[in-house]
Design a protein around this motif. Sequence first.
Motif, PDB file in Angstrom:
ATOM      1  N   GLY A   1      -0.634  -3.249 -11.228  1.00 55.05           N
ATOM      2  CA  GLY A   1      -0.965  -4.525 -11.889  1.00 55.05           C
ATOM      3  C   GLY A   1      -1.926  -5.357 -11.068  1.00 55.05           C
ATOM      4  N   SER A   2      -2.802  -4.689 -10.309  1.00 58.19           N
ATOM      5  CA  SER A   2      -3.581  -5.437  -9.324  1.00 58.19           C
ATOM      6  C   SER A   2      -4.577  -6.420  -9.937  1.00 58.19           C
ATOM      7  CB  SER A   2      -4.267  -4.490  -8.339  1.00 58.19           C
ATOM      8  OG  SER A   2      -5.015  -3.530  -9.038  1.00 58.19           O
ATOM      9  N   SER A   3      -4.821  -6.310 -11.252  1.00 56.91           N
ATOM     10  CA  SER A   3      -5.687  -7.329 -11.863  1.00 56.91           C
ATOM     11  C   SER A   3      -4.993  -8.697 -11.853  1.00 56.91           C
ATOM     12  CB  SER A   3      -6.072  -6.930 -13.294  1.00 56.91           C
ATOM     13  OG  SER A   3      -4.920  -6.878 -14.096  1.00 56.91           O
ATOM     14  N   ASN A   4      -3.687  -8.700 -11.577  1.00 56.52           N
ATOM     15  CA  ASN A   4      -2.946  -9.972 -11.495  1.00 56.52           C
ATOM     16  C   ASN A   4      -3.128 -10.690 -10.153  1.00 56.52           C
ATOM     17  OD1 ASN A   4      -1.886  -9.799 -14.034  1.00 56.52           O
ATOM     18  ND2 ASN A   4       0.177  -9.212 -13.427  1.00 56.52           N
TER      19      ASN A   4
ATOM     20  N   VAL B   1      -0.307 -13.837 -10.000  1.00 55.80           N
ATOM     21  CA  VAL B   1       0.818 -13.400 -10.847  1.00 55.80           C
ATOM     22  C   VAL B   1       1.376 -12.101 -10.258  1.00 55.80           C
ATOM     23  CG1 VAL B   1       1.401 -12.591 -13.188  1.00 55.80           C
ATOM     24  CG2 VAL B   1      -0.048 -14.586 -12.889  1.00 55.80           C
ATOM     25  N   SER B   2       2.629 -11.763 -10.624  1.00 55.11           N
ATOM     26  CA  SER B   2       3.363 -10.655 -10.002  1.00 55.11           C
ATOM     27  C   SER B   2       2.621  -9.316 -10.007  1.00 55.11           C
ATOM     28  CB  SER B   2       4.688 -10.457 -10.728  1.00 55.11           C
ATOM     29  OG  SER B   2       5.481 -11.599 -10.602  1.00 55.11           O
ATOM     30  N   VAL B   3       2.764  -8.599  -8.923  1.00 58.35           N
ATOM     31  CA  VAL B   3       2.291  -7.213  -8.777  1.00 58.35           C
ATOM     32  C   VAL B   3       3.407  -6.432  -8.087  1.00 58.35           C
ATOM     33  CG1 VAL B   3      -0.187  -7.743  -8.701  1.00 58.35           C
ATOM     34  CG2 VAL B   3       1.157  -7.826  -6.590  1.00 58.35           C
ATOM     35  N   GLY B   4       3.215  -5.134  -7.859  1.00 58.58           N
ATOM     36  CA  GLY B   4       4.290  -4.389  -7.208  1.00 58.58           C
ATOM     37  C   GLY B   4       3.841  -3.061  -6.630  1.00 58.58           C
ATOM     38  N   THR B   5       4.658  -2.515  -5.748  1.00 55.76           N
ATOM     39  CA  THR B   5       4.468  -1.172  -5.201  1.00 55.76           C
ATOM     40  C   THR B   5       5.509  -0.257  -5.842  1.00 55.76           C
ATOM     41  OG1 THR B   5       3.712  -2.005  -3.059  1.00 55.76           O
ATOM     42  CG2 THR B   5       4.630   0.231  -3.093  1.00 55.76           C
ATOM     43  N   ILE B   6       5.065   0.880  -6.407  1.00 57.06           N
ATOM     44  CA  ILE B   6       6.011   1.830  -7.029  1.00 57.06           C
ATOM     45  C   ILE B   6       5.992   3.108  -6.195  1.00 57.06           C
ATOM     46  CG2 ILE B   6       6.667   3.013  -9.164  1.00 57.06           C
ATOM     47  CD1 ILE B   6       4.734   1.178 -10.674  1.00 57.06           C
ATOM     48  N   PHE B   7       7.169   3.692  -5.941  1.00 54.46           N
ATOM     49  CA  PHE B   7       7.198   4.926  -5.154  1.00 54.46           C
ATOM     50  C   PHE B   7       8.191   5.942  -5.710  1.00 54.46           C
ATOM     51  CE2 PHE B   7      11.245   4.233  -3.007  1.00 54.46           C
ATOM     52  CZ  PHE B   7      11.378   2.851  -3.039  1.00 54.46           C
TER      53      PHE B   7
END
Length: 321
Positions: free
Chosen positions: A107-110, A115-121
């Motif tokens: 979601g790096s356009s946020n 606004v919220s972003v995250g790391t998924i693994f």
Amino acid sequence: MTTIKDALTQQGCDASLIDVIQRILSASKDISFRLQQGALAGVLGSTEDENVQGETQKKLDVISNDLLKDALKQSPYVHGIASEEEDFAVPGNDGGQYLVTYDPLDGSSNIDINVSVGTIFSIMNTTGNSDLGEDFLQAGSNQVAAGYVLYGPSSILVITTGQGVSMWTLDHTIGEYVLTNAKVQIPEQTKEFAINMSNQRFWAEPVQNYVADLLAGEEGPIGKRFNMRWVAAMVAEVHRILTRGGIFMYPWDSREPNKPGKLRLMYEGNPMAFLVEQAGGLCCTDKERMLDVQPTEIHQRVPVFLGSKEEVERAASYHNS
Ligand code: FBP
């Protein structure tokens, strides 16, 4: 206080798997700090480059990818790494047991709008295949651990090793994740859906029909009024669904007819499917259970339908009929 190490040990994880998870978490703390600093750290905005998906890379995409890659490559237990931001699988240590895939900053356009972003693994065992790229091509049901860190008003780790899902909040005063929900459970029913409605005219007929029925509310065949949300970061959508239920959809659409969808199987679909199933929900493509999909390439894309069990079953029934 229960530490993440205690919890993982109680779940039967061995020291090597705990080491790999802890490396991901220590990189996530660094990412969380940089995100909090925002413009002060000079990390906002884009680079001049595109990633393998043809998307413009944000500076923080690159920084987060490097933080995770450096942390994982130093582990004797990591055999290889595959990332949204790397064209090919990256070798780790020959003797390592684990393969790690990740989306360093979903979601790096946020980022630029705070606004919220995250790391998924996602973590799997190596099969021993001497071709590292092929070694990664395992169905999601082979995952031994998966999770994400949501960087929002607080930074929250959500993790599974196949024994339920737990949530941990980063306490910046001690630099540790603190257990805040030991057993995450998704409500089976919902009145909330998430889909990018601007793509409506490009969807296939089953999705057109299903969303039309959601929008028809009390008078329609489903007989209830739905609300809609769209954060434009899958990690935030999944977090909302794990917290209060809902259905999230990113279906195939005809904007790029030869691509099966926008989201990536190995570092978005599979880890989220593992979490959602472990929390009592469902996750599928337009044809099958997500965790049963046999990957053919690391950056493979898939249609995604996930969330509250009854609603995902309903969405799937529109595809089956
Ligand atoms: P990135 O990982 O490149 O940021 O893209 C994935 C994603 O941001 C998902 O998290 C989100 O669900 C989707 O793209 C939003 O796409 P859009 O709102 O552009 O349709």
